[in-house]
Design an enzyme around this catalytic site. Structure first.
Site, PDB file in Angstrom:
ATOM      1  N   LYS A 156       0.822  -1.216   0.000  1.00 37.77           N
ATOM      2  CA  LYS A 156       0.000   0.000   0.000  1.00 37.77           C
ATOM      3  C   LYS A 156       0.857   1.267   0.000  1.00 37.77           C
ATOM      4  O   LYS A 156       0.543   2.247  -0.683  1.00 37.77           O
ATOM      5  CB  LYS A 156      -0.947  -0.014   1.198  1.00 37.77           C
ATOM      6  CG  LYS A 156      -1.998  -1.115   1.103  1.00 37.77           C
ATOM      7  CD  LYS A 156      -2.933  -1.120   2.294  1.00 37.77           C
ATOM      8  CE  LYS A 156      -3.974  -2.224   2.160  1.00 37.77           C
ATOM      9  NZ  LYS A 156      -4.901  -2.270   3.317  1.00 37.77           N
ATOM     10  N   ILE A 157       1.941   1.267   0.770  1.00 39.27           N
ATOM     11  CA  ILE A 157       2.810   2.441   0.806  1.00 39.27           C
ATOM     12  C   ILE A 157       3.547   2.591  -0.521  1.00 39.27           C
ATOM     13  O   ILE A 157       3.625   3.690  -1.088  1.00 39.27           O
ATOM     14  CB  ILE A 157       3.816   2.346   1.970  1.00 39.27           C
ATOM     15  CG1 ILE A 157       3.075   2.396   3.305  1.00 39.27           C
ATOM     16  CG2 ILE A 157       4.841   3.471   1.893  1.00 39.27           C
ATOM     17  CD1 ILE A 157       3.950   2.125   4.505  1.00 39.27           C
ATOM     18  N   ASP A 176       8.743  -6.595  -6.910  1.00 36.42           N
ATOM     19  CA  ASP A 176       7.923  -7.198  -5.859  1.00 36.42           C
ATOM     20  C   ASP A 176       7.332  -8.485  -6.419  1.00 36.42           C
ATOM     21  O   ASP A 176       6.496  -8.443  -7.315  1.00 36.42           O
ATOM     22  CB  ASP A 176       6.814  -6.238  -5.430  1.00 36.42           C
ATOM     23  CG  ASP A 176       6.060  -6.739  -4.195  1.00 36.42           C
ATOM     24  OD1 ASP A 176       5.894  -7.964  -4.048  1.00 36.42           O
ATOM     25  OD2 ASP A 176       5.648  -5.900  -3.372  1.00 36.42           O
ATOM     26  N   THR A 230      12.457   4.201   4.300  1.00 37.20           N
ATOM     27  CA  THR A 230      11.454   4.557   5.308  1.00 37.20           C
ATOM     28  C   THR A 230      10.730   3.303   5.795  1.00 37.20           C
ATOM     29  O   THR A 230       9.670   3.401   6.406  1.00 37.20           O
ATOM     30  CB  THR A 230      10.411   5.540   4.726  1.00 37.20           C
ATOM     31  OG1 THR A 230       9.773   4.935   3.593  1.00 37.20           O
ATOM     32  CG2 THR A 230      11.049   6.848   4.315  1.00 37.20           C
ATOM     33  N   SER A 231      11.297   2.141   5.548  1.00 37.91           N
ATOM     34  CA  SER A 231      10.618   0.877   5.851  1.00 37.91           C
ATOM     35  C   SER A 231      11.120   0.265   7.152  1.00 37.91           C
ATOM     36  O   SER A 231      10.527   0.474   8.208  1.00 37.91           O
ATOM     37  CB  SER A 231      10.793  -0.098   4.691  1.00 37.91           C
ATOM     38  OG  SER A 231      10.046  -1.270   4.901  1.00 37.91           O
ATOM     39  N   ARG A 232      12.205  -0.492   7.098  1.00 34.55           N
ATOM     40  CA  ARG A 232      12.803  -1.093   8.275  1.00 34.55           C
ATOM     41  C   ARG A 232      14.319  -0.921   8.182  1.00 34.55           C
ATOM     42  O   ARG A 232      14.920  -1.157   7.141  1.00 34.55           O
ATOM     43  CB  ARG A 232      12.446  -2.588   8.383  1.00 34.55           C
ATOM     44  CG  ARG A 232      10.991  -2.849   8.749  1.00 34.55           C
ATOM     45  CD  ARG A 232      10.696  -2.443  10.186  1.00 34.55           C
ATOM     46  NE  ARG A 232       9.312  -2.696  10.569  1.00 34.55           N
ATOM     47  CZ  ARG A 232       8.349  -1.788  10.511  1.00 34.55           C
ATOM     48  NH1 ARG A 232       8.613  -0.575  10.034  1.00 34.55           N
ATOM     49  NH2 ARG A 232       7.126  -2.068  10.916  1.00 34.55           N
ATOM     50  N   ASP A 256      14.676   7.233   7.370  1.00 37.44           N
ATOM     51  CA  ASP A 256      13.727   7.482   8.447  1.00 37.44           C
ATOM     52  C   ASP A 256      13.768   6.342   9.453  1.00 37.44           C
ATOM     53  O   ASP A 256      13.092   6.395  10.476  1.00 37.44           O
ATOM     54  CB  ASP A 256      12.303   7.637   7.879  1.00 37.44           C
ATOM     55  CG  ASP A 256      11.310   8.121   8.929  1.00 37.44           C
ATOM     56  OD1 ASP A 256      11.631   9.123   9.611  1.00 37.44           O
ATOM     57  OD2 ASP A 256      10.245   7.510   9.077  1.00 37.44           O
ATOM     58  N   GLU A 261      17.893   1.556  15.861  1.00 40.30           N
ATOM     59  CA  GLU A 261      17.143   2.743  16.270  1.00 40.30           C
ATOM     60  C   GLU A 261      16.462   2.604  17.622  1.00 40.30           C
ATOM     61  O   GLU A 261      16.127   3.612  18.260  1.00 40.30           O
ATOM     62  CB  GLU A 261      16.098   3.104  15.220  1.00 40.30           C
ATOM     63  CG  GLU A 261      14.946   2.143  15.105  1.00 40.30           C
ATOM     64  CD  GLU A 261      13.877   2.636  14.122  1.00 40.30           C
ATOM     65  OE1 GLU A 261      12.746   2.821  14.561  1.00 40.30           O
ATOM     66  OE2 GLU A 261      14.184   2.826  12.935  1.00 40.30           O
ATOM     67  N   HIS A 293      12.232   8.295  12.471  1.00 43.51           N
ATOM     68  CA  HIS A 293      11.055   7.432  12.298  1.00 43.51           C
ATOM     69  C   HIS A 293       9.772   8.253  12.409  1.00 43.51           C
ATOM     70  O   HIS A 293       8.865   7.942  13.191  1.00 43.51           O
ATOM     71  CB  HIS A 293      11.053   6.306  13.335  1.00 43.51           C
ATOM     72  CG  HIS A 293      10.319   5.075  12.869  1.00 43.51           C
ATOM     73  ND1 HIS A 293      10.824   3.808  12.976  1.00 43.51           N
ATOM     74  CD2 HIS A 293       9.112   4.934  12.274  1.00 43.51           C
ATOM     75  CE1 HIS A 293       9.959   2.938  12.488  1.00 43.51           C
ATOM     76  NE2 HIS A 293       8.899   3.603  12.043  1.00 43.51           N
TER      77      HIS A 293
END
Length: 327
Positions: A156-157, A176, A230-232, A256, A261, A293
């Site tokens: 979705k992102i 993907d 910005t994921s993991r 991010d 972290e 984050h």
């Protein structure tokens, strides 16, 4: 249903309070500032469920402690669940629910913010102008129009980001294995790595994607590539990333998230000596931009997180089917 929210932040409370009126008879909440780990697990005693965030520790030892204290459910205030030992939860009969989609546009738009800030150097221009320096040297950027932008993982992102980038007139590549078609060009990972001017990561973290972007991946990339995560954090090998920055393989890096972290983010460390040498080295590069984050951090997303979490708590209290149970 007595619910303990670990890693609770003051910015979350208004959203939970506003949404709790619909469930006042079935759910009561307590906000706990400490993160959940084996040391703080005893704080869950007397609660029916715990609610955790991305950097809480929910391994088999913590789950065993929760079960011994009578906890029946773990509610995640996030989409990812890689920090939860699902096998241990199943073994102890603990239900696990998540927030599968909390404004994908929030994270996608933050990706664009990182891309444009790194590219057009607006953060540096801001500081220059405040000091009376209007020199443009060192602020040169490039157009996203007609650039090839690769997206690894198109849930979705990722799809929300595709739609934004199509508006910029970019050439969007997607890797993907679960996606069949869309407003982009499907390709394999090697093709994406070798052809992309910008690469953005949007896949889950598991045994197959851990350090997906490593030294071998960097060797395939274009010189001066822009990389956004910005994921993991652990999708990216931080040590290999430092070497790629030093060799100028990476021209721009926007993060991010970060591998370690949990020891840094969501807290104020201004009065402390930084102990993480890898993080200190990363932020020392002039072409690196790190945010703590905050990709999810919009009014819409926080409202959706609170609403979905309370819905799950209510379903548990009423013995209803769990809409957002992690299977």
């Amino acid at each position: 249903m007595k619910l303990a929210l670990f890693s609770a932040q003051k910015y979350e409370k208004p959203f939970f309070d506003n949404n709790s009126t619909n469930y006042s008879e079935s759910v009561s909440m307590s906000f706990i500032e400490q993160s959940l780990n084996i040391t703080t697990a005893p704080l869950s005693k007397g609660f029916d469920a715990v609610c955790v965030f991305v950097n809480d520790t929910v391994d088999k030892h913590v789950i065993s402690a929760l079960a011994n204290d009578g906890v029946k459910a773990i509610l995640l205030r996030c989409a990812g669940f890689n920090n939860v030992d699902l096998e241990a939860a199943k073994e102890h009969g603990i239900k696990v629910c998540r927030v599968p989609a909390y404004s994908p546009e929030a994270v996608a738009e933050h990706c664009i913010a990182l891309m444009l800030t790194l590219n057009r150097k607006t953060h540096k221009a801001f500081n220059r102008v405040r000091e009376g320096n209007f020199d443009l040297n060192g602020l040169l950027g490039f157009n996203l129009f007609k650039k090839t932008i690769g997206i690894i993982g198109c849930g979705k992102i990722g799809l929300a980001l595709v739609n934004i980038l199509n508006g910029f007139g970019a050439n969007v590549l997607v890797c993907d294995p679960k996606v069949k078609a869309g407003p982009f060009t499907l390709c394999d990972l090697d093709t994406l790595l070798t052809q992309s001017d910008v690469i953005s990561l949007h896949c889950p973290l598991n045994e197959h994607t851990h350090h997906l972007i490593n030294e071998a991946a960097f060797e395939k990339m274009k010189e001066g590539v822009m990389l956004i995560n910005t994921s993991r954090g652990a999708l990216l090998d931080s040590k290999a990333c430092i070497n790629a920055l030093k060799s100028k393989k990476i021209g721009y890096l926007g993060l991010d998230v970060y591998e370690q972290e949990s020891e840094l983010f969501f807290k104020d460390h201004r009065e402390e000596i930084m102990q993480d040498d890898i993080f200190s080295r990363l932020v020392s590069f002039p072409n690196v931009l790190v945010t703590g984050h905050q990709g999810f951090f919009t009014q819409e997303a926080l409202n959706e997180i609170a609403c979905t979490t309370l819905q799950s708590a209510n379903e548990l209290s009423q013995g209803l089917p769990l809409t957002n149970e992690v299977i």
